[in-house]
Design a protein around this motif. Structure first.
Motif, PDB file in Angstrom:
ATOM      1  N   ALA A 186       0.546  -0.883  -0.067  1.00  0.00           N
ATOM      2  CA  ALA A 186       0.081  -0.265   0.054  1.00  0.00           C
ATOM      3  C   ALA A 186       0.960   0.700   0.201  1.00  0.00           C
ATOM      4  N   PRO A 187       0.204   2.110  -0.978  1.00  0.00           N
ATOM      5  CA  PRO A 187       0.789   3.545  -0.298  1.00  0.00           C
ATOM      6  C   PRO A 187       1.641   4.146   0.863  1.00  0.00           C
ATOM      7  N   VAL A 188       2.343   4.882   1.273  1.00  0.00           N
ATOM      8  CA  VAL A 188       3.003   5.543   2.431  1.00  0.00           C
ATOM      9  C   VAL A 188       1.467   6.457   2.928  1.00  0.00           C
ATOM     10  N   PRO A 189       0.850   6.243   3.665  1.00  0.00           N
ATOM     11  CA  PRO A 189      -0.007   7.652   3.856  1.00  0.00           C
ATOM     12  C   PRO A 189       0.946   9.044   4.141  1.00  0.00           C
ATOM     13  N   GLY A 190       0.284   9.377   2.932  1.00  0.00           N
ATOM     14  CA  GLY A 190       0.679  11.117   3.520  1.00  0.00           C
ATOM     15  C   GLY A 190       1.924  11.798   2.516  1.00  0.00           C
ATOM     16  N   SER A 191       2.428  10.626   2.092  1.00  0.00           N
ATOM     17  CA  SER A 191       4.192  10.937   1.343  1.00  0.00           C
ATOM     18  C   SER A 191       4.058  11.546  -0.028  1.00  0.00           C
ATOM     19  N   VAL A 192       4.635  12.662   0.594  1.00  0.00           N
ATOM     20  CA  VAL A 192       4.006  13.746  -1.406  1.00  0.00           C
ATOM     21  C   VAL A 192       5.334  13.832  -1.599  1.00  0.00           C
ATOM     22  N   SER A 193       5.722  14.368  -2.190  1.00  0.00           N
ATOM     23  CA  SER A 193       6.988  14.463  -2.937  1.00  0.00           C
ATOM     24  C   SER A 193       6.373  15.342  -4.084  1.00  0.00           C
ATOM     25  N   PRO A 194       7.662  16.783  -4.205  1.00  0.00           N
ATOM     26  CA  PRO A 194       7.466  17.498  -5.552  1.00  0.00           C
ATOM     27  C   PRO A 194       7.179  17.402  -6.540  1.00  0.00           C
ATOM     28  N   PHE A 195       7.920  16.203  -7.484  1.00  0.00           N
ATOM     29  CA  PHE A 195       8.420  15.805  -8.237  1.00  0.00           C
ATOM     30  C   PHE A 195       7.757  14.063  -8.754  1.00  0.00           C
ATOM     31  N   PHE A 196       7.406  13.467  -8.018  1.00  0.00           N
ATOM     32  CA  PHE A 196       6.723  12.304  -8.649  1.00  0.00           C
ATOM     33  C   PHE A 196       5.715  12.137  -8.666  1.00  0.00           C
ATOM     34  N   THR A 197       4.480  13.702  -8.108  1.00  0.00           N
ATOM     35  CA  THR A 197       3.692  13.685  -9.383  1.00  0.00           C
ATOM     36  C   THR A 197       3.314  14.150 -10.319  1.00  0.00           C
ATOM     37  N   GLY A 198       4.609  14.811 -10.726  1.00  0.00           N
ATOM     38  CA  GLY A 198       4.826  15.454 -11.996  1.00  0.00           C
ATOM     39  C   GLY A 198       4.949  13.673 -12.916  1.00  0.00           C
ATOM     40  N   GLU A 199       6.258  13.013 -12.318  1.00  0.00           N
ATOM     41  CA  GLU A 199       6.954  12.162 -12.547  1.00  0.00           C
ATOM     42  C   GLU A 199       5.315  10.913 -13.598  1.00  0.00           C
ATOM     43  N   VAL A 200       5.174  11.002 -12.084  1.00  0.00           N
ATOM     44  CA  VAL A 200       3.840   9.405 -12.818  1.00  0.00           C
ATOM     45  C   VAL A 200       2.810  10.022 -13.478  1.00  0.00           C
ATOM     46  N   MET A 201       2.218  11.209 -13.439  1.00  0.00           N
ATOM     47  CA  MET A 201       1.200  11.839 -14.759  1.00  0.00           C
ATOM     48  C   MET A 201       1.881  11.627 -15.975  1.00  0.00           C
ATOM     49  N   TRP A 202       3.254  12.245 -16.094  1.00  0.00           N
ATOM     50  CA  TRP A 202       3.945  12.128 -17.541  1.00  0.00           C
ATOM     51  C   TRP A 202       3.964  10.490 -17.950  1.00  0.00           C
ATOM     52  N   ALA A 203       5.047  10.029 -16.913  1.00  0.00           N
ATOM     53  CA  ALA A 203       4.918   8.496 -17.142  1.00  0.00           C
ATOM     54  C   ALA A 203       3.385   7.601 -17.780  1.00  0.00           C
ATOM     55  N   LEU A 204       2.244   7.724 -16.579  1.00  0.00           N
ATOM     56  CA  LEU A 204       1.001   8.045 -17.477  1.00  0.00           C
ATOM     57  C   LEU A 204       0.351   8.345 -18.418  1.00  0.00           C
ATOM     58  N   SER A 205       0.628   9.516 -19.143  1.00  0.00           N
ATOM     59  CA  SER A 205       0.185   9.917 -20.831  1.00  0.00           C
ATOM     60  C   SER A 205       1.237   9.600 -21.504  1.00  0.00           C
ATOM     61  N   LEU A 206       2.490   8.930 -21.435  1.00  0.00           N
ATOM     62  CA  LEU A 206       3.256   8.039 -22.395  1.00  0.00           C
ATOM     63  C   LEU A 206       2.473   6.963 -22.504  1.00  0.00           C
ATOM     64  N   LEU A 207       2.084   6.113 -21.425  1.00  0.00           N
ATOM     65  CA  LEU A 207       1.124   4.312 -21.571  1.00  0.00           C
ATOM     66  C   LEU A 207       0.120   4.914 -22.211  1.00  0.00           C
ATOM     67  N   GLY A 208      -1.101   6.250 -21.688  1.00  0.00           N
ATOM     68  CA  GLY A 208      -1.235   6.130 -22.425  1.00  0.00           C
ATOM     69  C   GLY A 208      -2.058   6.479 -23.970  1.00  0.00           C
ATOM     70  N   ARG A 209      -0.503   6.856 -24.710  1.00  0.00           N
ATOM     71  CA  ARG A 209      -0.948   7.157 -25.740  1.00  0.00           C
ATOM     72  C   ARG A 209      -0.092   6.230 -26.270  1.00  0.00           C
ATOM     73  N   SER A 210       0.862   4.824 -26.093  1.00  0.00           N
ATOM     74  CA  SER A 210       1.069   3.521 -26.141  1.00  0.00           C
ATOM     75  C   SER A 210       0.191   2.427 -25.776  1.00  0.00           C
ATOM     76  N   ILE A 211       0.385   2.467 -24.581  1.00  0.00           N
ATOM     77  CA  ILE A 211      -0.560   0.890 -24.283  1.00  0.00           C
ATOM     78  C   ILE A 211      -1.779   0.829 -23.957  1.00  0.00           C
ATOM     79  N   ASP A 212      -2.169   1.602 -23.426  1.00  0.00           N
ATOM     80  CA  ASP A 212      -3.602   1.696 -22.804  1.00  0.00           C
ATOM     81  C   ASP A 212      -4.195   3.242 -22.700  1.00  0.00           C
ATOM     82  N   PRO A 213      -5.727   3.831 -22.956  1.00  0.00           N
ATOM     83  CA  PRO A 213      -6.022   5.343 -23.480  1.00  0.00           C
ATOM     84  C   PRO A 213      -6.628   5.245 -22.092  1.00  0.00           C
ATOM     85  N   ALA A 214      -6.515   4.169 -21.482  1.00  0.00           N
ATOM     86  CA  ALA A 214      -7.673   4.361 -20.203  1.00  0.00           C
ATOM     87  C   ALA A 214      -6.191   5.020 -18.643  1.00  0.00           C
TER      88      ALA A 214
END
Lengths: 400, 177
Positions: A186-214
Motif C-alpha cells: 500500500a502507499p505510505v499515507p501522506g507521503s508526498v514528493s514535489p517531483f514524483f507527482t509530475g513524473e507519474v503523470m507524465w509516465a501515465l500520459s505516455l502509457l496512455g499513448r502507447s499501451i492503453d488510453p485509460a
C-alpha cells in the motif's frame, strides 16, 4: 543676487545630472543586468546535448550504473547514488533517440529491471521495504521513448504492469503518494514528493499513448489535482515549478486531450514561474558584486529543469490556442536558456574524462546535471527553427 | 503592458498638477506648446531606440518593465513626501520652452525608462502618442491651473495613483514569461 542665483542654478543642474546618472547606472547595476544567452546557436546547442550525454555514457560502469557525483578540483568520485536519478538519466539517453546511445541506455534500464517486485497489482522498481514511486515513473517514460524509437514492444507487458502500480498510487483527490510500502502492499499515507507527482503523470500520459488510453485518463485526474489543489494541499509556497507536469501537459495535448481552463491557467502560471526564474538566473555571473545582488549561479540540473519546463510549455502553446500569446516569449526564453547551457558546459577538449561535457556547481557535477541539461538542450532545438511543424514532434524521442 | 495602462501610467508619472508648481512664472500657451513638443519629441526618440538599446544591453521586455515600475514607484513616493519647488530662474533658456519646461520638468529620467518599456511593449508610434498626451496635459495644466495649493494637493493624490500604477507595471514584468 547674481552670485546666489548662479550657485542655485549650478546646484540644480548638478542635481538633475546626478539624478539621471543615478537612475541609469543604478538600474543597470542593480535591476536590469544583462541577461546572458551564452551560445544561442542551434549547432552549439545540438553539440552541447551530444557532449552532455557522451559524459553519461563515457562514465557508465559495467553494471549499468553511472558515475554519480564528481569533484573536479580534487579529481574525486564522491560516491553516493540515487536510483530515481539513475532512472531519469536512463530516460534522457532514450529521449535522444540516438542509436549510438541505446546500448548504454539499455544497460541502465536493465539495472533497474533486475530490481522489480510486485506491488499494487502491478510491478514496481525496487526491492526495499519502502520504495520511491518516481523510479518506476521515469523508467516507464524511458522505455516508452525506447519503444517510440525502435518500434519494439518487448517491454509492453512490463510497462502495463508499471501502469497498474502507478494507478494504485493515486489517491481519490488525484494526489500521487510518493512512497510505497511493499510489506503492506500500500502507499505510505501522506507521503508526498514535489517531483514524483509530475513524473507519474507524465509516465501515465505516455502509457496512455502507447499501451492503453485509460492511463491518460488517470494522468488527467492527476493534472486536475495539480492545477487546482496541489500547492495548497501539499504546502508549496511559493508555488513550485514542475517541469514533469509540463512534459505531461504537452503529451496529453499532443494526444488530442483538451485541457480545462483551470489547467491552461495553471500552465500559464507555470510559464510565468519558469520565465521569472530563468530571467533571474540569466543575470547571474558569479562575480563578487553580482553574487551579492543575484546569488550564485544555479546548477546544470536546476537550469536544465527550467529548460524542460519552458520547452514543454512551448510545445503545449503550439497545440492550444489559449496559450498562443506566450509562445514567442517562451521560445525567446528557451533559446536563451539553451545558449546559456551550451556556454556553461565544460569544453569538449578538456582532458579530464569526468569533467569533459559536464556542468559543474562549486566544482562538483552530479549525473542529473547532465540528464536535465541534455533534455533541455534537445527539446530547445526546434525553437531555433520556427519552420518546424509542431505536429512533427509527437514524441520527445525526435532526433535533433 | 496595454495601451490603456501605458497611458494611465505616463499621465500619472508626468503628474500635471505637480508640474504646475515647478515652473514660475507660468508659461504662456506658445511656450507651453513648444515645451511639450520638445518633450514629446525626446520621448518619441527614446521609444524609437528602445528595441536596439534593449537588445544591445541584453535586457528583456519583462525586465525593463520591472525597472520602469520600480523607478516610477520610487519617484512617485518621493513626490508624495517632498513638496514641489519651482525651478531656479537661472535655468531658463530663451523663452523657457527648452529649459526649464522641457528639461528638466517634462523630460525626466523615470519617464525615459518608462518610455523604453512602453516603446518596446506597444510600439513606437503608439508610445509617442501616449507620451504626447502626457506632456500635453502637463504643459496645459501649467497654463490653465490657477491655484498653487490645489495643484500641490492634487499632485500628491496623483503621485499616490502613480505608485499604484507603478506596482502594477512591476508586477506585469515579474509575472511575464
Amino acid at each position: 543676487m547674481p552670485g546666489v542665483r548662479r550657485s542655485t542654478t549650478t546646484r540644480r543642474l548638478l542635481w538633475v545630472a546626478a539624478t539621471w546618472v543615478l537612475v541609469v547606472v543604478g538600474l543597470r547595476v542593480v535591476v536590469v543586468l544583462a541577461e546572458d544567452c551564452g551560445d544561442a546557436d542551434p549547432d552549439a546547442v545540438a553539440a552541447a546535448h551530444e557532449h552532455g550525454l557522451d559524459w553519461v555514457t563515457r562514465n557508465q560502469l559495467d553494471d549499468g550504473t553511472f558515475l554519480y557525483r564528481y569533484d573536479r578540483s580534487t579529481g574525486t568520485d564522491l560516491g553516493g547514488y540515487n536510483v530515481v536519478r539513475h532512472a531519469g538519466t536512463t530516460m534522457a539517453l532514450y529521449q535522444s533517440a540516438d542509436p549510438a546511445l541505446r546500448a548504454a541506455a539499455d544497460r541502465g534500464a536493465v539495472w533497474l529491471l533486475d530490481q522489480l517486485s510486485p506491488a499494487g497489482g502491478g510491478l514496481v522498481v525496487g526491492e526495499e521495504d519502502v520504495v520511491s514511486v518516481g523510479t518506476t515513473a521515469l523508467l516507464t517514460a524511458g522505455l516508452i521513448l525506447r519503444r517510440d524509437a525502435t518500434g519494439s514492444t518487448e517491454y509492453d507487458e512490463t510497462l502495463d504492469a508499471f501502469g497498474r502500480f502507478m494507478e494504485a498510487t493515486i489517491a481519490p483527490s488525484g494526489a500521487v503518494l510518493a512512497r510505497w510500502d511493499r510489506r503492506a502492499d500500500a502507499p505510505v499515507p501522506g507521503s508526498v514528493s514535489p517531483f514524483f507527482t509530475g513524473e507519474v503523470m507524465w509516465a501515465l500520459s505516455l502509457l496512455g499513448r502507447s499501451i492503453d488510453p485509460a492511463y491518460s485518463d488517470a494522468a488527467g485526474d492527476i493534472l486536475a489535482y495539480i492545477a487546482d489543489d496541489r500547492d495548497e494541499v501539499e504546502g508549496y509556497w511559493p508555488p513550485m515549478s514542475d517541469h514533469w507536469a509540463a512534459y505531461a501537459m504537452a503529451e496529453l495535448a499532443a494526444q488530442g486531450e483538451v485541457l480545462t481552463d483551470s489547467e491552461i491557467a495553471y500552465a500559464r502560471r507555470q510559464a510565468q514561474t519558469f520565465g521569472m526564474e530563468f530571467r533571474w538566473d540569466s543575470q547571474r555571473t558569479d562575480t563578487t558584486w553580482n553574487w551579492l545582488i543575484r546569488g550564485p549561479r544555479t546548477s546544470g540540473a536546476s537550469l536544465g529543469t527550467l529548460g524542460e519546463g519552458i520547452t514543454n510549455l512551448w510545445i503545449l502553446s503550439g497545440l492550444d490556442d489559449r496559450l498562443v500569446d506566450i509562445r514567442e516569449p517562451l521560445a525567446e526564453r528557451g533559446r536563451c536558456l539553451a545558449g546559456q547551457l551550451a556556454a556553461r558546459q565544460v569544453d569538449d577538449t578538456n582532458p579530464d574524462d569526468r569533467a569533459r561535457g559536464a556542468w559543474f556547481f562549486d566544482d562538483v557535477t552530479q549525473v542529473d546535471d547532465q540528464q536535465h541539461a541534455a533534455s533541455a538542450l534537445l527539446l530547445s532545438i526546434p525553437m531555433f527553427d520556427l519552420t518546424i511543424d509542431i505536429t512533427d514532434l509527437d514524441t520527445e524521442a525526435e532526433s535533433p | 503592458m496595454t495601451v490603456l495602462l501605458a497611458c494611465f501610467v505616463v499621465v500619472a508619472v508626468l503628474n500635471p498638477p505637480r508640474r504646475v508648481c515647478e515652473i514660475d512664472p507660468r508659461p504662456d500657451v506658445q511656450v507651453a506648446a513648444a515645451g511639450a513638443a520638445i518633450a514629446a519629441g525626446a520621448y518619441l526618440l527614446v521609444a524609437a531606440v528602445s528595441g536596439p538599446v534593449l537588445g544591445a544591453l541584453d535586457i528583456s521586455d519583462a525586465n525593463i518593465r520591472i525597472a520602469a515600475g520600480l523607478v516610477v514607484a520610487i519617484r512617485a513616493l518621493v513626490d508624495v513626501v517632498l513638496p514641489p519647488k519651482p525651478e531656479p530662474p537661472g535655468l531658463r533658456v530663451g523663452s523657457g520652452a527648452l529649459a526649464p519646461l522641457a528639461f528638466p520638468i517634462l523630460v525626466r529620467p523615470e519617464m525615459a525608462v518608462l518610455m523604453l518599456s512602453v516603446g518596446h511593449d506597444i510600439g513606437v508610434w503608439r508610445a509617442g502618442l501616449v507620451a504626447l498626451t502626457g506632456v500635453a496635459l502637463a504643459a496645459g495644466a501649467m497654463v490653465v491651473w490657477s491655484s498653487d495649493r490645489s495643484a500641490r494637493l492634487t499632485g500628491i493624490a496623483v503621485s499616490c495613483v502613480a505608485v499604484v500604477a507603478a506596482v502594477q507595471v512591476t508586477l506585469d514584468g515579474v509575472l511575464d514569461v
